[in-house]
Design an enzyme around this catalytic site. Structure first.
Site, PDB file in Angstrom:
ATOM      1  N   GLU A  51       0.996  -1.155   0.058  1.00  0.00           N
ATOM      2  CA  GLU A  51      -0.166   0.166  -0.177  1.00  0.00           C
ATOM      3  C   GLU A  51       0.889   1.225  -0.010  1.00  0.00           C
ATOM      4  O   GLU A  51       1.596   1.611   0.983  1.00  0.00           O
ATOM      5  CB  GLU A  51      -0.949   0.043   1.159  1.00  0.00           C
ATOM      6  CG  GLU A  51      -1.793  -1.163   1.199  1.00  0.00           C
ATOM      7  CD  GLU A  51      -2.934  -1.309   0.355  1.00  0.00           C
ATOM      8  OE1 GLU A  51      -3.420   0.075  -0.094  1.00  0.00           O
ATOM      9  OE2 GLU A  51      -3.355  -2.396  -0.072  1.00  0.00           O
ATOM     10  N   CYS A  72      -1.545   9.485   2.460  1.00  0.00           N
ATOM     11  CA  CYS A  72      -1.302   9.024   1.271  1.00  0.00           C
ATOM     12  C   CYS A  72      -2.748   9.447   0.506  1.00  0.00           C
ATOM     13  O   CYS A  72      -2.476   9.488  -0.653  1.00  0.00           O
ATOM     14  CB  CYS A  72      -1.422   7.264   1.307  1.00  0.00           C
ATOM     15  SG  CYS A  72      -2.867   6.788   2.214  1.00  0.00           S
ATOM     16  N   GLU A  95       5.680  13.237  -4.799  1.00  0.00           N
ATOM     17  CA  GLU A  95       4.550  13.006  -3.546  1.00  0.00           C
ATOM     18  C   GLU A  95       5.335  13.868  -2.405  1.00  0.00           C
ATOM     19  O   GLU A  95       6.062  13.483  -1.857  1.00  0.00           O
ATOM     20  CB  GLU A  95       4.381  11.664  -3.022  1.00  0.00           C
ATOM     21  CG  GLU A  95       3.522  11.646  -1.734  1.00  0.00           C
ATOM     22  CD  GLU A  95       3.510  10.236  -1.077  1.00  0.00           C
ATOM     23  OE1 GLU A  95       4.408   9.209  -1.029  1.00  0.00           O
ATOM     24  OE2 GLU A  95       2.340   9.833  -0.631  1.00  0.00           O
TER      25      GLU A  95
HETATM   26  P1  NAD Z   1       8.678   4.513   4.209  1.00  0.00           P
HETATM   27  O1  NAD Z   1       8.389   3.964   2.999  1.00  0.00           O
HETATM   28  O2  NAD Z   1       9.870   5.452   4.445  1.00  0.00           O
HETATM   29  O3  NAD Z   1       8.814   3.772   5.405  1.00  0.00           O
HETATM   30  C1  NAD Z   1       7.600   2.741   5.827  1.00  0.00           C
HETATM   31  C2  NAD Z   1       8.093   1.585   6.778  1.00  0.00           C
HETATM   32  O4  NAD Z   1       9.096   0.920   6.161  1.00  0.00           O
HETATM   33  C3  NAD Z   1       8.847   2.151   7.917  1.00  0.00           C
HETATM   34  O5  NAD Z   1       8.379   1.295   9.178  1.00  0.00           O
HETATM   35  C4  NAD Z   1      10.142   2.103   7.740  1.00  0.00           C
HETATM   36  O6  NAD Z   1      11.150   1.863   8.802  1.00  0.00           O
HETATM   37  C5  NAD Z   1      10.014   0.659   6.821  1.00  0.00           C
HETATM   38  N1  NAD Z   1      11.463   0.558   5.832  1.00  0.00           N
HETATM   39  C6  NAD Z   1      12.041   1.585   5.133  1.00  0.00           C
HETATM   40  N2  NAD Z   1      12.975   0.768   4.515  1.00  0.00           N
HETATM   41  C7  NAD Z   1      12.619  -0.689   4.646  1.00  0.00           C
HETATM   42  C8  NAD Z   1      13.376  -1.573   3.933  1.00  0.00           C
HETATM   43  N3  NAD Z   1      14.380  -1.472   3.208  1.00  0.00           N
HETATM   44  N4  NAD Z   1      12.943  -3.001   4.320  1.00  0.00           N
HETATM   45  C9  NAD Z   1      11.801  -2.992   5.378  1.00  0.00           C
HETATM   46  N5  NAD Z   1      11.080  -1.939   6.054  1.00  0.00           N
HETATM   47  C10 NAD Z   1      11.592  -0.752   5.533  1.00  0.00           C
HETATM   48  O7  NAD Z   1       7.248   5.697   4.626  1.00  0.00           O
HETATM   49  P2  NAD Z   1       6.974   6.604   5.709  1.00  0.00           P
HETATM   50  O8  NAD Z   1       7.747   7.804   5.405  1.00  0.00           O
HETATM   51  O9  NAD Z   1       6.983   5.937   7.034  1.00  0.00           O
HETATM   52  O10 NAD Z   1       5.419   7.021   5.438  1.00  0.00           O
HETATM   53  C11 NAD Z   1       5.077   7.841   4.293  1.00  0.00           C
HETATM   54  C12 NAD Z   1       4.872   6.910   3.085  1.00  0.00           C
HETATM   55  O11 NAD Z   1       3.834   6.023   3.387  1.00  0.00           O
HETATM   56  C13 NAD Z   1       3.802   7.775   2.222  1.00  0.00           C
HETATM   57  O12 NAD Z   1       4.677   7.416   0.668  1.00  0.00           O
HETATM   58  C14 NAD Z   1       2.623   7.385   2.022  1.00  0.00           C
HETATM   59  O13 NAD Z   1       1.631   7.885   0.959  1.00  0.00           O
HETATM   60  C15 NAD Z   1       2.632   6.122   2.245  1.00  0.00           C
HETATM   61  N6  NAD Z   1       1.330   5.648   2.985  1.00  0.00           N
HETATM   62  C16 NAD Z   1       0.494   4.819   2.014  1.00  0.00           C
HETATM   63  C17 NAD Z   1      -0.845   4.368   2.497  1.00  0.00           C
HETATM   64  C18 NAD Z   1      -1.788   3.696   1.598  1.00  0.00           C
HETATM   65  O14 NAD Z   1      -2.727   3.103   2.104  1.00  0.00           O
HETATM   66  N7  NAD Z   1      -1.285   3.614   0.304  1.00  0.00           N
HETATM   67  C19 NAD Z   1      -1.045   4.687   3.661  1.00  0.00           C
HETATM   68  C20 NAD Z   1      -0.165   5.609   4.549  1.00  0.00           C
HETATM   69  C21 NAD Z   1       1.135   5.876   4.197  1.00  0.00           C
END
Ligand code: NAD
Length: 489
Positions: A257, A291, A390
């Site tokens: 997601e 998001c 974004e």
């Molecule tokens: P992010 O992608 O930086 O991190 C998300 C999670 O992934 C965190 O827990 C992070 O520690 C972990 N992570 C990072 N690198 C990783 C790796 N290599 N392997 C495993 N885990 C890893 O995102 P963020 O800044 O925490 O959140 C914001 C983003 O999330 C935005 O792009 C937003 O649009 C998206 N988002 C999407 C939805 C949806 O339903 N589509 C909902 C909420 C947020």
């Protein structure tokens, strides 16, 4: 002004096989209040070794306890979780407002949504069925849906309660066991929710484990492990792509997601006052760090000026400040580096278009805080990076269009396809646009409503797989065919 008191919570620990595990005090990390930049609490970071232990515990719980084949037990656990979260609603919302920075009202809504998820998936846990066929006389085929096994659940910081439960409740209802990896910015609220779950006496040890962030290697281990059967990841598209690649060697299922750049299309026959009020709210939810936040206003040329004037008036008047002051409707950006990243985008926006409203930091009033008031930027080219990227903050573009085709072309000009909204009084047009829009969710004359009952799927680079609704259960199940020749003689 009503200032809510910070709920004192101890360091967020890791939870493995029914036991809270703390690390050495010297290694404890800090978590911060985005409204002041001050230390809010501490967490014990996860490590690769702790992650391995958690995965092993989840594997054992799946293989050796009754959990995977006890849907009534799973429903009961989820209902008890909903009851516990309800009883602790205010405290959890306050903690969320302190740690995430969002306004208390939004934090409260977030907890309410999480409670709804738990109740909904409790119901589904008891109503999952398979199929039976008799393709030839006396030959029976039973098609059953089985839990996949161990689910790795990776959560972002922007809605740490709802997004945890959106995946975890569906995974548990399906019969999986789980290892959760929260974001480094929100370990306290994650631990507070996990505490409620693991305190339910009926849940076998090892069914739910939670390992704090401790650098990229910890999450990477969860994705790479051959003992993990499915990853449910919510986060950015960039990290989602990395996760998909890292899951390939073990061919595990991934549900992603991801990010969005959600357009709202406002036609010249729309109820402008309603559109402005809906979209001002929907663009500033969680300070634009959502998001599906409305981040692009595509407006018919005939009403561009009226819309822009009305919207700027709204955006200027929204009270911004610490989320735990209940007078504020918009809280802080997650941290200073992200606030400063957005300021950099604002400088760049000047090259892309006209900044009609430039957001301000509230540094004098809240020194150390990560605040940014809303910005509105008039942009004509969809190639502008302000449109393509974004931004994840309260910077919204205003883009004119002349007819439906141009509105659609502009709406489709980014790589994302998470959601969209359309504002018009014409029913035919609203449904025509809903059909043609390449987005997983389309709202008509409103924006942002997501409910546990309705599937949510990111199209294009906004994701793979569905959460919410009955389909989400399928993300955590696999199919088995049992063939049975019987009664032929
Ligand atoms: P992010 O992608 O930086 O991190 C998300 C999670 O992934 C965190 O827990 C992070 O520690 C972990 N992570 C990072 N690198 C990783 C790796 N290599 N392997 C495993 N885990 C890893 O995102 P963020 O800044 O925490 O959140 C914001 C983003 O999330 C935005 O792009 C937003 O649009 C998206 N988002 C999407 C939805 C949806 O339903 N589509 C909902 C909420 C947020």
């Amino acid at each position: 002004m009503a200032l809510l008191e910070h709920p004192q919570v101890g360091p967020a620990q890791n939870h493995i096989d029914g036991i809270w595990r703390h690390g050495p005090v010297s290694e404890r990390r800090e978590t911060f209040d985005p409204a002041t930049g001050k230390i809010l609490g501490h967490y014990d970071p996860g490590t690769v070794d702790l992650m391995d232990e958690a995965i092993a515990a989840a594997r054992r719980a799946f293989d050796e306890t009754a959990w995977a084949s006890a849907p009534r037990l799973r429903a009961e656990v989820l209902l008890k979780l909903a009851a516990r979260l309800s009883a602790d609603h205010e405290r959890l919302a306050t903690l969320n407002a302190y740690e995430n920075g969002k306004s208390f009202i939004q934090a409260k809504n977030e907890v309410a949504t999480a409670i709804s998820e738990a109740k909904y998936y409790a119901g589904l846990a008891r109503s999952m069925t398979g199929r039976m066929m008799e393709p030839e006389p006396g030959c029976y085929s039973l098609i059953s849906r089985e839990p996949m096994g161990v689910a790795g659940i990776i959560v972002p910081w922007n809605a740490p309660v709802t997004l945890l439960l959106r995946s975890l409740a569906a995974a548990l209802a399906a019969g999986c066991t789980a290892v959760v990896k929260p974001a480094p910015q929100t370990p306290l609220i994650n631990a507070a929710v996990i505490q409620h779950l693991v305190a339910i006496t009926e849940i076998p040890d090892g069914v739910v484990n939670s390992i704090n962030d401790g650098g990229p290697a910890v999450g990477e281990r969860l994705v790479a492990s051959s003992d993990v059967d499915v990853i449910s990841f919510t986060g950015s598209s960039a990290v989602g792509k990395r996760i998909m690649a890292a899951a390939a060697p073990t061919l595990k299922r991934v549900s992603l997601e991801l990010g969005g750049k959600t357009p709202s299309i406002i036609f010249d026959d729309a109820d402008l006052d309603k559109a402005i009020s809906e979209l001002a709210r929907a663009s500033l939810v969680n300070s634009g760090q959502q998001c599906v936040a409305a981040s692009r206003f595509l407006v018919h040329r005939n009403v561009l000026d009226d819309f822009a004037d009305g919207m700027m008036q709204r955006l200027r008047s929204v009270p911004v400040g610490p989320g735990y002051d209940t007078d504020n409707l918009v809280g802080a950006i997650i941290d200073r580096p992200n606030r400063d990243r957005l300021l950099g985008w604002l400088d760049r926006c000047a090259d892309d278009g006209d900044i009609l409203l430039r957001g301000e930091t509230l540094d004098e009033r809240y020194p150390g805080g990560a605040f940014l008031t809303p910005s509105l930027v008039l942009v004509s080219s969809t190639e502008a990076l302000t449109v393509q990227e974004e931004l994840f903050g309260p910077i919204i573009t205003l883009e004119p269009f002349a007819d439906e085709d141009e509105a659609l072309a502009k709406a489709h000009a980014t790589a994302y396809g998470l959601a969209a909204s359309v504002f018009t009084r014409e029913l035919d047009r609203s449904l025509r646009m809903a059909r043609r829009l390449r987005a997983g969710t389309v709202w008509l004359n409103t924006h942002g409503k997501l409910i546990a009952e309705a599937e949510m799927e990111g199209h294009r680079e906004s994701g793979i797989g569905r959460l919410h609704g009955a389909d989400a259960i399928g993300e955590f199940q696999q199919t088995k065919h049992i063939y049975l020749p019987f009664g032929q003689s």
